[in-house]
Design an enzyme around this catalytic site. Structure first.
Site, PDB file in Angstrom:
ATOM      1  N   TYR A 104       0.832  -1.203   0.000  1.00 27.10           N
ATOM      2  CA  TYR A 104       0.000   0.000   0.000  1.00 27.10           C
ATOM      3  C   TYR A 104       0.871   1.259   0.000  1.00 27.10           C
ATOM      4  O   TYR A 104       1.875   1.335   0.691  1.00 27.10           O
ATOM      5  CB  TYR A 104      -0.926   0.020   1.209  1.00 27.10           C
ATOM      6  CG  TYR A 104      -2.076  -0.972   1.141  1.00 27.10           C
ATOM      7  CD1 TYR A 104      -2.404  -1.629  -0.044  1.00 27.10           C
ATOM      8  CD2 TYR A 104      -2.852  -1.237   2.265  1.00 27.10           C
ATOM      9  CE1 TYR A 104      -3.458  -2.524  -0.104  1.00 27.10           C
ATOM     10  CE2 TYR A 104      -3.921  -2.137   2.214  1.00 27.10           C
ATOM     11  CZ  TYR A 104      -4.211  -2.780   1.034  1.00 27.10           C
ATOM     12  OH  TYR A 104      -5.265  -3.671   0.984  1.00 27.10           O
ATOM     13  N   TRP A 136     -13.811  -6.253   1.826  1.00 27.01           N
ATOM     14  CA  TRP A 136     -13.226  -5.021   1.305  1.00 27.01           C
ATOM     15  C   TRP A 136     -14.120  -4.442   0.205  1.00 27.01           C
ATOM     16  O   TRP A 136     -14.934  -5.138  -0.379  1.00 27.01           O
ATOM     17  CB  TRP A 136     -11.799  -5.235   0.796  1.00 27.01           C
ATOM     18  CG  TRP A 136     -11.561  -6.193  -0.333  1.00 27.01           C
ATOM     19  CD1 TRP A 136     -11.296  -7.533  -0.237  1.00 27.01           C
ATOM     20  CD2 TRP A 136     -11.504  -5.884  -1.741  1.00 27.01           C
ATOM     21  NE1 TRP A 136     -11.102  -8.073  -1.489  1.00 27.01           N
ATOM     22  CE2 TRP A 136     -11.220  -7.084  -2.425  1.00 27.01           C
ATOM     23  CE3 TRP A 136     -11.669  -4.709  -2.464  1.00 27.01           C
ATOM     24  CZ2 TRP A 136     -11.098  -7.149  -3.810  1.00 27.01           C
ATOM     25  CZ3 TRP A 136     -11.550  -4.759  -3.854  1.00 27.01           C
ATOM     26  CH2 TRP A 136     -11.262  -5.967  -4.513  1.00 27.01           C
ATOM     27  N   ARG A 141     -18.415   3.280  -6.575  1.00 26.02           N
ATOM     28  CA  ARG A 141     -19.230   3.080  -7.786  1.00 26.02           C
ATOM     29  C   ARG A 141     -20.713   2.958  -7.445  1.00 26.02           C
ATOM     30  O   ARG A 141     -21.577   3.312  -8.245  1.00 26.02           O
ATOM     31  CB  ARG A 141     -18.776   1.825  -8.539  1.00 26.02           C
ATOM     32  CG  ARG A 141     -17.369   1.890  -9.094  1.00 26.02           C
ATOM     33  CD  ARG A 141     -17.103   0.767 -10.083  1.00 26.02           C
ATOM     34  NE  ARG A 141     -17.458  -0.542  -9.549  1.00 26.02           N
ATOM     35  CZ  ARG A 141     -16.677  -1.268  -8.781  1.00 26.02           C
ATOM     36  NH1 ARG A 141     -15.499  -0.802  -8.414  1.00 26.02           N
ATOM     37  NH2 ARG A 141     -17.052  -2.459  -8.361  1.00 26.02           N
ATOM     38  N   PHE A 150     -22.485   4.703  -5.639  1.00 28.68           N
ATOM     39  CA  PHE A 150     -23.171   5.993  -5.601  1.00 28.68           C
ATOM     40  C   PHE A 150     -22.773   6.901  -6.762  1.00 28.68           C
ATOM     41  O   PHE A 150     -23.493   7.846  -7.076  1.00 28.68           O
ATOM     42  CB  PHE A 150     -22.866   6.707  -4.282  1.00 28.68           C
ATOM     43  CG  PHE A 150     -23.147   5.852  -3.073  1.00 28.68           C
ATOM     44  CD1 PHE A 150     -24.353   5.201  -2.930  1.00 28.68           C
ATOM     45  CD2 PHE A 150     -22.193   5.687  -2.083  1.00 28.68           C
ATOM     46  CE1 PHE A 150     -24.629   4.403  -1.828  1.00 28.68           C
ATOM     47  CE2 PHE A 150     -22.445   4.896  -0.966  1.00 28.68           C
ATOM     48  CZ  PHE A 150     -23.667   4.247  -0.842  1.00 28.68           C
TER      49      PHE A 150
END
Length: 295
Positions: A47, A204, A211, A213
């Site tokens: 990450y 997750w 996506r 909303f």
């Protein structure tokens, strides 16, 4: 009902660098999450282009005692070709070798500045995974006290069963994608296996990466309308609260990974735990996603 080892909500830090906050601001955010009852934190070695673990470690260094108030869950197994370490002509790949898993875990310990990882996950299924070799790595790390628990991420049920068959201790989770927009985990056996083994799946992208909303396709529009109606029925203050309530209704007792750095949205997610959906309301959301009624 499946017993709970992981908390219902997990704070994900994969976007930590995108928040562009000072170490002190991130410490304040972490403390506020703890005060709200969110003590499990989700990370991965890759990450932030291998920098998020380091950044989180700097936050912990500001207040070392806070380490005892949280669980650190991180992942390994993806190798990115980038920066100075990139090798010309080589590609991103997976590596679940014993050597790589042990080295990655020990690097994560250094990154976080801690003496143990609460849970280590294999990030993605490796087509070249030798289950015995992974089991050797896990056993070594457990015996050394470097890692307390182990799990996987994005594994199929057969991949999970293969690895579990080589271990003398249980894998505690499979972190998979699930949202009203992407419901594959409901049908591919993953959540059935979690119930069978009485483990908490980690979920997750519960909002489908936004996506749910942001998109204007037919499925997204159906879901937005349905979530709004049910939100009014149950007294939710936002659509995402209804989504979290929908996910937490599942009898596998999932742990939902939050990706927001906005503490108000974290508070909203915490409040969503107070909402209760009927079976009919749950299936109404399912129908809005699939576009058809149950058979």
């Amino acid at each position: 009902m499946t017993s709970r080892l992981l908390s219902p909500l997990v704070m994900g830090f994969w976007r930590m660098l995108d928040w562009q906050r000072s170490e002190q601001e991130n410490l304040s955010f972490l403390q506020q999450c703890i005060d709200l009852g969110i003590t499990d934190t989700d990370h991965a070695d890759i990450y932030g282009h291998y920098q998020c673990e380091v950044a989180f470690g700097k936050v912990l260094k500001l207040q070392p005692a806070i380490r005892e108030q949280i669980k650190i869950i991180t992942k390994c197994g993806i190798v990115l070709q980038q920066g100075e370490k990139a090798v010309p002509g080589q590609v991103n790949h997976y590596n679940s070798s014993r050597e790589h898993i042990v080295a990655s875990a020990q690097q994560s310990l250094r990154n976080f500045g801690t003496d143990r990882l609460d849970c280590l996950l294999i990030h993605r299924p490796d087509y070249l995974m030798a289950a015995d070799e992974v089991a050797e790595a896990f056993t070594q790390l457990k015996q050394q006290g470097d890692v307390l628990h182990f799990g996987v991420s994005n594994f199929t049920t057969s991949q999970f069963a293969l690895l579990q068959s080589r271990l003398d201790f249980p894998l505690i989770t499979n972190q998979v994608e699930l949202s009203p927009y992407n419901m594959q985990a409901l049908d591919n056996g993953t959540l059935d296996q979690c119930q069978q083994l009485r483990q908490n799946p980690m979920l997750w992208s519960p909002l489908a990466g936004g996506r749910l909303f942001a998109e204007d396709d037919a499925k997204a529009l159906r879901l937005q309308a349905c979530l709004a109606t049910i939100g009014e029925e149950v007294g939710a203050t936002s659509l995402d609260q209804v989504v979290y309530a929908w996910l937490l209704t599942h009898p596998s007792n999932p742990a939902v990974v939050l990706g927001t750095g906005n503490i108000d949205r974290v508070r909203s997610a915490v409040d969503a735990q107070k909402l209760s959906l009927t079976r009919e309301q749950w299936y109404r959301i399912w129908e809005a996603s699939t576009g058809h009624a149950v058979p």
